[in-house]
Design an enzyme around this catalytic site. Structure first.
Site, PDB file in Angstrom:
ATOM      1  N   ALA A  97       0.585  -1.341  -0.102  1.00 20.65           N
ATOM      2  CA  ALA A  97      -0.003  -0.200   0.309  1.00 20.65           C
ATOM      3  C   ALA A  97       0.915   0.882  -0.189  1.00 20.65           C
ATOM      4  O   ALA A  97       1.924   1.699   0.601  1.00 20.65           O
ATOM      5  CB  ALA A  97      -1.130  -0.031   0.621  1.00 20.65           C
ATOM      6  N   ASP A 203      19.423  -3.905  -9.109  1.00 16.23           N
ATOM      7  CA  ASP A 203      19.146  -3.723  -9.171  1.00 16.23           C
ATOM      8  C   ASP A 203      17.609  -1.741  -8.363  1.00 16.23           C
ATOM      9  O   ASP A 203      17.134  -1.829  -9.088  1.00 16.23           O
ATOM     10  CB  ASP A 203      17.415  -3.934 -10.216  1.00 16.23           C
ATOM     11  CG  ASP A 203      17.217  -3.299 -11.408  1.00 16.23           C
ATOM     12  OD1 ASP A 203      18.165  -1.557 -11.689  1.00 16.23           O
ATOM     13  OD2 ASP A 203      16.440  -3.307 -12.287  1.00 16.23           O
TER      14      ASP A 203
END
Length: 298
Positions: A97, A203
């Protein structure tokens, strides 16, 4: 966005849709499906839990991401979306969320990254357990071949493969490639003090850090492997990150970086810059050349 195909039914053309995938991999009925892109959907399960369903056309990439999520989670350090299931094309994981970036969350992320890196890896380039040697970073291939010497490994498997492809594509000119090749030759002198292999996200750019409504930062979409801890931090610098100074303060409080680390940021950015040059063109090649010239001037 409008909802996609019926949640538990097939998508157009007879392919299994995200809702059907979520039902199959979680074993729970599906109430609603919302397509976010051709490769990503939010699916609400019976009971109200929302999961993300991600499609990958490369089975190796799906396997690598799932293995990376498990390996990073095993460290008990950074917060990661729980993985509910995978198969050859699909991943199902918790939805985070959305919240707002905060200085407190950034400082916690820094401390958590330090702990993640300290969890270690068997070697530089070691893939996560169960992960493939031939993995990906974004849309580019990435080989996870273990090595014991970071400068040699970094040059051979993280710089030169992308440089060669960029030259072949005409994105980097041969005379420019010579500048980057000189950096590779000098890596033993430029790399700073030797470090043990760290457990990397791999990454860690700004787009792969979600700021949750729970007040924590959540790294996503790893290209996990064993590497140098400064590489993750250099990637955070590459495109900017909210409260980056607080992330670094938290990291330094937990695990101080070696002297001269800030001067080596460009060196560690050569890898992602060359990946971007291969994928997106000349502008990133010019940034890689600038980073190389700066490293040679140290």
């Amino acid at each position: 966005m409008t909802a996609g195909p019926t949640a538990a039914g097939p998508a157009a053309g007879g392919d299994e849709g995200p809702g059907a995938v979520a039902a199959r991999l979680t074993g729970r009925p599906v109430r609603h499906e919302r397509r976010m892109s051709s490769a990503l959907a939010e699916v609400t399960l019976d009971g109200g839990q929302t999961v993300m369903v991600k499609r990958g056309d490369d089975p190796g990439a799906v396997r690598a991401e799932a293995a990376g999520l498990r390996w990073l989670a095993e460290s008990g350090t950074v917060r990661l979306p729980a993985l509910h299931g995978q198969d050859g094309r699909w991943l199902v994981m918790d939805r985070v969320a959305s919240g707002r970036p905060s200085a407190a969350a950034a400082a916690r992320l820094g401390r958590d990254l330090a702990a993640l890196h300290a969890a270690g890896a068997p070697a530089f380039g070691a893939p996560p357990p169960g992960g493939p040697e031939d993995a990906t970073i974004g849309l580019a291939p990435m080989r996870n071949v273990p090595g014991t010497d970071w400068p040699r490994w970094y040059g051979e498997y993280r710089v030169l493969p992308y440089l060669r492809r960029a030259v072949d594509d005409g994105t980097v000119r041969p005379n420019e490639a010579a500048v980057i090749e000189r950096v590779v030759e000098r890596l033993p002198d430029l790399a700073g003090p030797a470090e043990p292999p760290a457990r990397l996200h791999g990454d860690l750019w700004n787009g792969n850090v979600l700021w949750g409504a729970d007040g924590h930062a959540w790294p996503i979409d790893p290209a996990a492997h064993g590497g140098h801890r400064e590489t993750d931090l250099a990637m955070l610098h590459l495109f900017g990150c909210p409260h980056l100074d607080r992330i670094l303060d938290g990291y330094q409080d937990a695990a101080p970086l070696a002297d001269g680390w800030a001067d080596r940021i460009g060196l560690h950015q050569l890898f992602p810059l060359l990946v971007h040059a291969v994928l997106f063109g000349r502008g990133y090649a010019e940034q890689a050349l600038a980073a190389s010239r700066a490293a040679l001037a140290l």
